[in-house]
Structure formats: structure tokens, C-alpha cells
Write an enzyme that holds these catalytic residues in place. Structure first.
Site, mmCIF file in Angstrom:
data_model
loop_
_atom_site.group_PDB
_atom_site.id
_atom_site.type_symbol
_atom_site.label_atom_id
_atom_site.label_comp_id
_atom_site.label_asym_id
_atom_site.label_seq_id
_atom_site.Cartn_x
_atom_site.Cartn_y
_atom_site.Cartn_z
ATOM 1 N N LYS A 248 1.282 -3.473 -0.080
ATOM 2 C CA LYS A 248 0.039 -2.707 -0.151
ATOM 3 C C LYS A 248 0.028 -1.675 0.970
ATOM 4 C CE LYS A 248 -2.071 -4.661 3.615
ATOM 5 N NZ LYS A 248 -2.339 -3.929 4.878
ATOM 6 N N ASP B 38 -5.678 -11.145 3.939
ATOM 7 C CA ASP B 38 -5.162 -10.171 2.971
ATOM 8 C C ASP B 38 -4.868 -10.795 1.619
ATOM 9 O OD1 ASP B 38 -5.379 -8.146 4.788
ATOM 10 O OD2 ASP B 38 -3.228 -7.885 5.127
#
Length: 288
Positions: free
Chosen positions: A12, A138
Site C-alpha cells: 500500500k 494497518d
């Protein structure tokens, strides 16, 4: 039960990352857009060994005995409250460790998907988020991505609040890895010192993030709190940002707490041209 399953764990990028001052409980809240990119680890899971055991191997480095994979396995076992098959998990790493690209968290979410398939278990969103809460902040983002593992979202709180948005597919990234490793603890310590000094940064409003993301890249005004403090300690970060700008990037920044630096280019051809130019000076750079 399936004999083996192989899943991708995408990296990401953080497009802007506002880190708020430390709360009374010692944690920090964030405001950021997370987006997956076409750059992924590969996770291979196969039944092996005694029940309720999970062994993990990584092709590039030795993992600690307790890692995001074993934490996910233990959290899943606790949730389903039954014996699990013994598993051997092999990780073929492409996402650099400590690069701010969410590699360990994405590996955990991808492994969880594989675990559900192997055990023929379907988890709802609340159960997925519960497991994420036991593994890492996350992980919330990655378990909320679509079935292919792709997605984008506005992420707030400690990372547990994930508001999905439409992921842009017209963005062309060039990633540079300066070779600096800054631990998460060090990064947050530097942020704390930054706020204690009275310094401030001018961030876009949370309500404006999605509109900025969908607008022209050359007009993006995202701000990453970590970039200022990490680049202040490791000048090579700023050097990488400047190198991308000189190569024609429309927007550049550091992802997460670093140290991966990325540039966005108007076309894939522009990104490839910049990579060819910069590859002589930077050991590792990828177009995605």
C-alpha cells in the site's frame, strides 16, 4: 481441505499521512488515504505438521518467532474456537521490510484469506476487524479490501476506521528505496519531538481528502508528517524526493513512516523513462 494455496499480498501507499499529537494513552491517531499498488509479496500456505501449529519461513530474512502470520493464526483459532490444521507458510518477499508499504500487515491479511479458504470458514466484516485488532493497525485496511486484495480508503483513528473509496487505476508510480530503515518507534518518537518543539504543518482538511485524490495529481497537496521528521534525520530521503521531481514526477512523497519514496507520473512511459534514468544512481526502483 486444499493441499496448498498461494495468495498475493499487495503493498500500500499512503497518500498524505497526518499524524496527530500523542493521546493520553500514548497512541497517535492518523488521517490518510491508503491505496494498494501493483507490487506484492507471495504467500504459500500448505497443511503440514501437528494440529494448532504454524511455522513461517521467509526467503529474504529470518522472521521473529512471533510475527504477523503467527499472530493471525492464533487470533483465527481463538475466534473459531476449534483445532486448526498444522500449517507451513512460505513468504516470497518483494515488499521491503520497514519501507512504509505495509508488507507485514498485507501478508497477515492475505494469509487470513488463505486460512479461511483452507478451513472453509467465512468471516463477516466484524470478525475480520476483530482479528485485525489482535494483529496490527494497518491490517484493518487490508482486510477491508476487495477479494482480489485491491482497494483504497480514507483511514482514521489508529487505523481501525476504514472508509472505502473508489481506487484510481490511472496512476503510474515509481518507487525508490533509499536503503534507510527507520523503526516505527523511532518515527513516532521524532514526531513527538516535532510537536513538542511547537512546529506545525499545514494539512488539507479530512473532508477534502477524497476530492483531492480524485483531482489532478499535479495539484495534490497531501502532507505526510513523517516525511519532514524522517528526512530531517536521513537526508537521503530528501535526495530521493528531489531526484523524482527532477525526473518529471507530478507529485512525490514518502510512504508511511518510510523509507520508500514514490513519484507519480503522467504516463507509464514517463515512469519507465524516469526509472531508466534513476536506476544508475538508486539500487532499487520499481514502476507500478
Amino acid at each position: 481441505m486444499l493441499d496448498e494455496i498461494c495468495v498475493a499480498a499487495p503493498a500500500k501507499i499512503n497518500l498524505g499521512l497526518k499524524v496527530l499529537p500523542k493521546r493520553q494513552d500514548g497512541f497517535h491517531e492518523i488521517e490518510s488515504i491508503f491505496s494498494t499498488i501493483g507490487f506484492a509479496d507471495e504467500i504459500i500456505v500448505k497443511p503440514e505438521g501437528k494440529k494448532n501449529t504454524c511455522t513461517v519461513e521467509c526467503d529474504l530474512f529470518k522472521l521473529p518467532e512471533q510475527n504477523t502470520i503467527t499472530l493471525t493464526y492464533d487470533a483465527f483459532k481463538k475466534l473459531v474456537n476449534e483445532d486448526l490444521p498444522g500449517l507451513k507458510v512460505s513468504i516470497r518477499k518483494k515488499i521491503p521490510s520497514g519501507g512504509g508499504l505495509g508488507g507485514g500487515s498485507s501478508d497477515a491479511a492475505a494469509f487470513l484469506n488463505a486460512l479461511c479458504l483452507l478451513c472453509r470458514v467465512t468471516l463477516d466484516r466484524e470478525q475480520l476487524n476483530l482479528i485485525a485488532s489482535m494483529v496490527g493497525s494497518d491490517v484493518f485496511f487490508f482486510v477491508n479490501c476487495d477479494k482480489s486484495g485491491e482497494g483504497a480508503a480514507i483511514v482514521t483513528g489508529r487505523g481501525e476506521f476504514v472508509e472505502k473509496i473508489q481506487r484510481r487505476k490511472d496512476l503510474h508510480y515509481l518507487l525508490l528505496f533509499p536503503g534507510v530503515h527507520s523503526s516505527t518507534k523511532e518515527a513516532y518518537d521524532l514526531v513527538d519531538k516535532f510537536y513538542e518543539s511547537g512546529d506545525k504543518l499545514d494539512y488539507p482538511a479530512l473532508a477534502d481528502l477524497e476530492g483531492i485524490y480524485n483531482g489532478e495529481v499535479s495539484r495534490w497537496n497531501f502532507v505526510n508528517t513523517f516525511t519532514k521528521v524522517i528526512a530531517g534525520k536521513y537526508p537521503v530521503i530528501e535526495q530521493a524526493i528531489l531526484a523524482l521531481k527532477k525526473s518529471g514526477a507530478l507529485y512525490t512523497d514518502m510512504s508511511g513512516s518510510g523509507s520508500t519514496v514514490f513519484g507519480l507520473f503522467a504516463t507509464a512511459e514517463d515512469a519507465i523513462k524516469a526509472r531508466n534514468t534513476l536506476s544508475g544512481s538508486w539500487n532499487v526502483c520499481y514502476c507500478v
